[in-house]
Scaffold this motif. Structure first.
Motif, PDB file in Angstrom:
ATOM      1  N   SER A 114       0.720  -1.269  -0.100  1.00 44.45           N
ATOM      2  CA  SER A 114       0.125  -0.088   0.065  1.00 44.45           C
ATOM      3  C   SER A 114       0.869   1.389   0.016  1.00 44.45           C
ATOM      4  O   SER A 114       0.507   2.298  -0.669  1.00 44.45           O
ATOM      5  CB  SER A 114      -1.017  -0.222   1.289  1.00 44.45           C
ATOM      6  N   LEU A 115       2.055   1.182   0.646  1.00 44.84           N
ATOM      7  CA  LEU A 115       2.854   2.481   0.595  1.00 44.84           C
ATOM      8  C   LEU A 115       3.423   2.547  -0.669  1.00 44.84           C
ATOM      9  O   LEU A 115       3.465   3.777  -1.254  1.00 44.84           O
ATOM     10  CB  LEU A 115       3.954   2.066   1.631  1.00 44.84           C
ATOM     11  N   LEU A 116       4.012   1.526  -1.360  1.00 42.44           N
ATOM     12  CA  LEU A 116       4.333   1.797  -2.898  1.00 42.44           C
ATOM     13  C   LEU A 116       3.209   2.395  -3.938  1.00 42.44           C
ATOM     14  O   LEU A 116       3.543   3.083  -4.650  1.00 42.44           O
ATOM     15  CB  LEU A 116       4.817   0.467  -3.234  1.00 42.44           C
ATOM     16  N   LYS A 117       1.912   1.646  -3.736  1.00 40.99           N
ATOM     17  CA  LYS A 117       0.877   1.925  -4.503  1.00 40.99           C
ATOM     18  C   LYS A 117       0.484   3.765  -4.198  1.00 40.99           C
ATOM     19  O   LYS A 117       0.237   4.259  -5.127  1.00 40.99           O
ATOM     20  CB  LYS A 117      -0.372   1.343  -4.223  1.00 40.99           C
TER      21      LYS A 117
ATOM     22  N   ILE B  83       4.164   3.864  -7.323  1.00 39.85           N
ATOM     23  CA  ILE B  83       5.134   2.791  -7.846  1.00 39.85           C
ATOM     24  C   ILE B  83       4.340   1.496  -8.252  1.00 39.85           C
ATOM     25  O   ILE B  83       3.495   0.829  -7.580  1.00 39.85           O
ATOM     26  CB  ILE B  83       6.237   2.340  -6.768  1.00 39.85           C
ATOM     27  N   GLU B  84       4.408   1.270  -9.570  1.00 38.24           N
ATOM     28  CA  GLU B  84       3.374   0.215 -10.365  1.00 38.24           C
ATOM     29  C   GLU B  84       4.202  -0.566 -10.908  1.00 38.24           C
ATOM     30  O   GLU B  84       5.384  -0.172 -11.210  1.00 38.24           O
ATOM     31  CB  GLU B  84       2.397   0.868 -10.898  1.00 38.24           C
ATOM     32  N   GLY B  85       3.789  -1.858 -11.474  1.00 36.15           N
ATOM     33  CA  GLY B  85       4.342  -2.514 -12.297  1.00 36.15           C
ATOM     34  C   GLY B  85       4.318  -4.109 -12.085  1.00 36.15           C
ATOM     35  O   GLY B  85       3.671  -4.435 -11.089  1.00 36.15           O
ATOM     36  N   GLU B  86       4.654  -5.076 -13.020  1.00 36.77           N
ATOM     37  CA  GLU B  86       4.529  -6.485 -12.531  1.00 36.77           C
ATOM     38  C   GLU B  86       5.380  -6.798 -11.451  1.00 36.77           C
ATOM     39  O   GLU B  86       5.148  -7.603 -11.003  1.00 36.77           O
ATOM     40  CB  GLU B  86       4.571  -7.188 -13.739  1.00 36.77           C
ATOM     41  N   ASN B  87       6.637  -6.159 -11.069  1.00 34.73           N
ATOM     42  CA  ASN B  87       7.341  -6.575 -10.061  1.00 34.73           C
ATOM     43  C   ASN B  87       7.049  -5.769  -8.703  1.00 34.73           C
ATOM     44  O   ASN B  87       8.005  -6.114  -7.954  1.00 34.73           O
ATOM     45  CB  ASN B  87       8.897  -6.353 -10.691  1.00 34.73           C
ATOM     46  N   MET B  88       6.155  -5.150  -8.641  1.00 31.23           N
ATOM     47  CA  MET B  88       5.715  -4.368  -7.499  1.00 31.23           C
ATOM     48  C   MET B  88       5.662  -5.225  -6.420  1.00 31.23           C
ATOM     49  O   MET B  88       6.164  -4.759  -5.327  1.00 31.23           O
ATOM     50  CB  MET B  88       4.770  -3.385  -7.725  1.00 31.23           C
ATOM     51  N   GLY B  89       5.156  -6.333  -6.492  1.00 35.12           N
ATOM     52  CA  GLY B  89       4.975  -7.418  -5.431  1.00 35.12           C
ATOM     53  C   GLY B  89       6.248  -7.768  -4.869  1.00 35.12           C
ATOM     54  O   GLY B  89       6.299  -7.995  -3.846  1.00 35.12           O
TER      55      GLY B  89
END
Length: 71
Positions: A15-18, A22-28
């Motif tokens: 949630s902090l990254l979102k 910060i998004e993308g397929e490797n965000m997880g």
């Protein structure tokens, strides 16, 4: 009180990254690595922190709980 574990911090890291765009397929994966690093740092901090004893007030001045201070 023990430090939070990685599994407890992953959703907060995502949630902090979102929230910061910060998004993308490797965000997880980034959230997982961030949560792991934070959990390890908090565990180390909790294992090293010490509380110094307080200096009690003499009886004529009244009772004291003699609070400590973090070193």
């Amino acid at each position: 009180m023990p430090a939070p574990q990685k599994s407890e911090l992953v959703s907060e890291a995502e949630s902090l990254l979102k929230d910061n765009g910060i998004e993308g397929e490797n965000m997880g994966d980034l959230a997982d690595a961030l949560a792991d690093a934070l959990a390890l740092a908090l565990t180390q901090l909790m294992s090293m922190v010490q509380v110094a004893p307080g200096i009690p007030v003499p009886p004529p001045a009244g009772p004291s709980a003699a609070p400590g201070r973090l070193l």
